[in-house]
Design an enzyme around this catalytic site. Structure first.
Site, PDB file in Angstrom:
ATOM      1  N   TYR A   1       0.832  -1.204   0.000  1.00  0.00           N
ATOM      2  CA  TYR A   1       0.000   0.000   0.000  1.00  0.00           C
ATOM      3  C   TYR A   1       0.867   1.255   0.000  1.00  0.00           C
ATOM      4  O   TYR A   1       1.935   1.274   0.638  1.00  0.00           O
ATOM      5  CB  TYR A   1      -0.875   0.053   1.253  1.00  0.00           C
ATOM      6  CG  TYR A   1      -2.079  -0.846   1.224  1.00  0.00           C
ATOM      7  CD1 TYR A   1      -3.271  -0.422   0.657  1.00  0.00           C
ATOM      8  CD2 TYR A   1      -2.026  -2.119   1.781  1.00  0.00           C
ATOM      9  CE1 TYR A   1      -4.396  -1.251   0.651  1.00  0.00           C
ATOM     10  CE2 TYR A   1      -3.145  -2.942   1.777  1.00  0.00           C
ATOM     11  CZ  TYR A   1      -4.323  -2.496   1.211  1.00  0.00           C
ATOM     12  OH  TYR A   1      -5.418  -3.319   1.205  1.00  0.00           O
TER      13      TYR A   1
ATOM     14  N   TYR B   1      -0.815 -10.048   0.591  1.00  0.00           N
ATOM     15  CA  TYR B   1       0.254  -9.519   1.437  1.00  0.00           C
ATOM     16  C   TYR B   1       0.182 -10.110   2.843  1.00  0.00           C
ATOM     17  O   TYR B   1      -0.893 -10.485   3.305  1.00  0.00           O
ATOM     18  CB  TYR B   1       0.231  -7.983   1.473  1.00  0.00           C
ATOM     19  CG  TYR B   1      -1.056  -7.354   1.989  1.00  0.00           C
ATOM     20  CD1 TYR B   1      -1.286  -7.185   3.348  1.00  0.00           C
ATOM     21  CD2 TYR B   1      -2.023  -6.903   1.096  1.00  0.00           C
ATOM     22  CE1 TYR B   1      -2.449  -6.589   3.807  1.00  0.00           C
ATOM     23  CE2 TYR B   1      -3.194  -6.310   1.552  1.00  0.00           C
ATOM     24  CZ  TYR B   1      -3.401  -6.154   2.905  1.00  0.00           C
ATOM     25  OH  TYR B   1      -4.556  -5.577   3.367  1.00  0.00           O
TER      26      TYR B   1
ATOM     27  N   ARG C   1      -3.262 -11.853   3.626  1.00  0.00           N
ATOM     28  CA  ARG C   1      -4.541 -11.434   3.056  1.00  0.00           C
ATOM     29  C   ARG C   1      -4.653 -11.939   1.628  1.00  0.00           C
ATOM     30  O   ARG C   1      -3.698 -11.838   0.865  1.00  0.00           O
ATOM     31  CB  ARG C   1      -4.664  -9.892   3.019  1.00  0.00           C
ATOM     32  CG  ARG C   1      -4.686  -9.138   4.337  1.00  0.00           C
ATOM     33  CD  ARG C   1      -5.774  -9.529   5.307  1.00  0.00           C
ATOM     34  NE  ARG C   1      -7.088  -9.895   4.767  1.00  0.00           N
ATOM     35  CZ  ARG C   1      -8.021  -9.042   4.351  1.00  0.00           C
ATOM     36  NH1 ARG C   1      -7.822  -7.753   4.409  1.00  0.00           N
ATOM     37  NH2 ARG C   1      -9.184  -9.478   3.898  1.00  0.00           N
TER      38      ARG C   1
ATOM     39  N   HIS D   1      -7.369  -8.355  -2.580  1.00  0.00           N
ATOM     40  CA  HIS D   1      -8.676  -7.739  -2.304  1.00  0.00           C
ATOM     41  C   HIS D   1      -8.646  -6.258  -2.606  1.00  0.00           C
ATOM     42  O   HIS D   1      -7.597  -5.621  -2.591  1.00  0.00           O
ATOM     43  CB  HIS D   1      -9.087  -7.955  -0.846  1.00  0.00           C
ATOM     44  CG  HIS D   1      -8.154  -7.293   0.124  1.00  0.00           C
ATOM     45  ND1 HIS D   1      -6.989  -7.881   0.550  1.00  0.00           N
ATOM     46  CD2 HIS D   1      -8.186  -6.077   0.714  1.00  0.00           C
ATOM     47  CE1 HIS D   1      -6.352  -7.059   1.376  1.00  0.00           C
ATOM     48  NE2 HIS D   1      -7.048  -5.959   1.483  1.00  0.00           N
TER      49      HIS D   1
ATOM     50  N   HIS E   1     -10.724  -2.817  -1.218  1.00  0.00           N
ATOM     51  CA  HIS E   1     -11.660  -2.272  -0.230  1.00  0.00           C
ATOM     52  C   HIS E   1     -12.641  -1.333  -0.928  1.00  0.00           C
ATOM     53  O   HIS E   1     -12.230  -0.551  -1.787  1.00  0.00           O
ATOM     54  CB  HIS E   1     -10.914  -1.464   0.829  1.00  0.00           C
ATOM     55  CG  HIS E   1      -9.899  -2.237   1.613  1.00  0.00           C
ATOM     56  ND1 HIS E   1     -10.159  -2.713   2.879  1.00  0.00           N
ATOM     57  CD2 HIS E   1      -8.627  -2.593   1.335  1.00  0.00           C
ATOM     58  CE1 HIS E   1      -9.078  -3.334   3.340  1.00  0.00           C
ATOM     59  NE2 HIS E   1      -8.126  -3.282   2.420  1.00  0.00           N
TER      60      HIS E   1
HETATM   61 FE   LIG Z   1      -6.247  -4.370   2.572  1.00  0.00          FE
END
Ligand SMILES: [Fe+2]
Lengths: 245, 201
Positions: free
Chosen positions: A111, A150, A160, A163, A165
């Protein structure tokens, strides 16, 4: 005198379908989950209304994450996809003018955020944020890259699934929702403690976007379909007495 | 009868800022550098200008530094900036909707708004002035809804149809923002003896 129907209060939320507040497998929920019962009341205008966003506020690239942070002439790295579908209410009626905001990791699972220290590198051409507003049919589409899985600090080896959000506004604040969209076929979905905060496997399946070869852009981007459902709404009968009658 | 199920909620996670307040998150210039909901007052808004500030506090007493709050309220005359408002025209200089992150260092949130007027309960009685608050963060699986009422509205609060039906009246103070000059202080406790009342709306 005219008679008709106007939008009323929203259907009761099914809290057995949503994740409960306390889900010990997702450790952060332990100290952040309220322990007392929610107090219920039928919507007043405060809950039944909400902000409305106009298509005019959108920039041309707001729904294209491959380009909206890229340097001139560049685009984001990773598998190019179109994520599209409808925002519906519980009676399968389209929800027009719904604002969708999305955020995601890059193709390596990183991110663009101060608090993300994962060793996968940032992509200089990818910000990870987009938004769009549904049309009169409740339809939306975004263009992006498929994010990477990640690792995250929970148990020592939790990952995770890939995905995106999503934050959604409907027509009333009672419909306000944040959720996550996964991708068909990802073996991490079944392993993820955050996914598994949702008790019902059938509910989890509704968050998994399906490959949609009919809507690909040939030689450009594959398509995934994802429909969102917001709370339904009762109809209230009204009568207007006209002046002088 | 076939109804669709609502899409299930998932936590907003630690990076909600990227999608909802990208300029705050450091994505310079995204959406023209204007985070949606940052300014509720867009002109010469009517009514009293107020600040609401506080913290969102977890079960250990620690303020959340990664939460995001949204508020929705009527204008000073009690009218909503909504196409469903039929009682009159809401103040064009006031949006009624605000969105703020908690500070990444201190955990404090702050809204600059106007004090709302009263809006009716479904049976026509008036509710005390209030603001709807919605809280999301990492570790919160479904956004939490509560309300802010005002400490200087004692008589309206005591007649409020929602506040008066709450069984445990000793919890009502968790919904009342404390006035100090033009600032109201409102802490949200997720757990513990002072746990804020959260509503199923
Ligand atoms: Fe996330």
């Amino acid at each position: 005198m005219t008679k008709g129907f106007k939008p009323g209060t929203f259907f009761q939320r099914d809290f057995d379908w949503h994740p409960p507040p306390l889900t010990p497998g997702y450790k952060t929920s332990i100290a952040r989950s309220p322990q007392r019962a929610r107090i219920a009341f039928d919507n007043t205008m405060t809950e039944a209304t909400g902000p409305v966003f106009g298509h005019g506020m959108l920039g041309d690239l707001d729904n294209d994450l491959t380009l909206n942070y890229a340097r001139p002439g560049q685009s984001a790295q990773g598998p190019r996809i179109i994520l599209h579908g409808h925002v519906l209410d519980q009676e399968a009626r389209p929800v027009p003018n719904a604002l969708l905001e999305c955020w995601q990791a890059n193709a390596g699972g990183r991110y663009r955020h101060k608090k993300d220290g994962y060793l996968a590198p940032l992509d200089p051409d990818f910000g990870g944020c987009g938004r769009t507003i549904t049309d009169e049919r409740g339809y939306y589409a975004i263009r992006t890259i498929q994010p990477g899985p990640y690792p995250w600090p929970n148990a020592v080896n939790d990952w995770r699934p890939a995905h995106i959000h999503f934050s959604l506004f409907g027509q009333g604040f009672a419909q306000r929702l944040i959720t996550q969209v996964y991708f068909e076929g990802d073996p991490h979905i079944a392993l993820c403690p955050i996914v598994n905060t949702i008790p019902d496997k059938a509910a989890i399946d509704t968050l998994v976007a399906k490959l949609d070869m009919n809507h690909t852009a040939p030689m450009d981007a594959r398509a995934y379909r994802m429909d969102f459902v917001l709370r339904g709404r009762r109809q209230t009968m009204f009568e207007n007495k006209m002046e002088g009658m | 009868m076939r109804y669709l199920k609502e899409s299930p909620s998932q936590t907003a996670g630690p990076y909600v800022h990227i999608g909802c307040v990208p300029s705050f998150a450091g994505l310079e210039g995204m959406y023209g550098g204007n985070d949606l909901g940052k300014s509720m007052i867009t002109g010469d808004a009517r009514g009293e200008r107020i600040t609401i500030e506080g913290h969102v506090i977890d079960g250990t007493g620690t303020p959340l530094k990664d939460a995001m709050l949204e508020i929705w309220q009527a204008d000073a005359a009690g009218l909503f900036h909504s196409p469903e408002e039929t009682r009159g025209d809401a103040d064009p200089a006031f949006t009624g909707w605000g969105r703020q992150p908690t500070d990444a260092v201190t955990g404090r949130y702050r809204f600059e708004t106007v004090k709302p007027g009263a809006v009716p309960w479904p049976d026509g009685r008036m509710q005390a002035p209030h603001i709807l608050v919605w809280i999301v963060a990492r570790g919160i699986n479904l956004g939490l809804s509560t309300r802010i009422y005002f400490s200087d509205e004692e008589s309206a609060n005591s007649a409020d149809p929602l506040l008066s039906r709450i069984e445990h009246q000793n919890r009502v103070p968790t919904l009342i923002a404390r006035r100090d000059g033009a600032t109201y202080h409102f802490d949200i406790h997720l757990q513990g003896p002072d746990e804020t009342i959260f509503f199923d709306i």
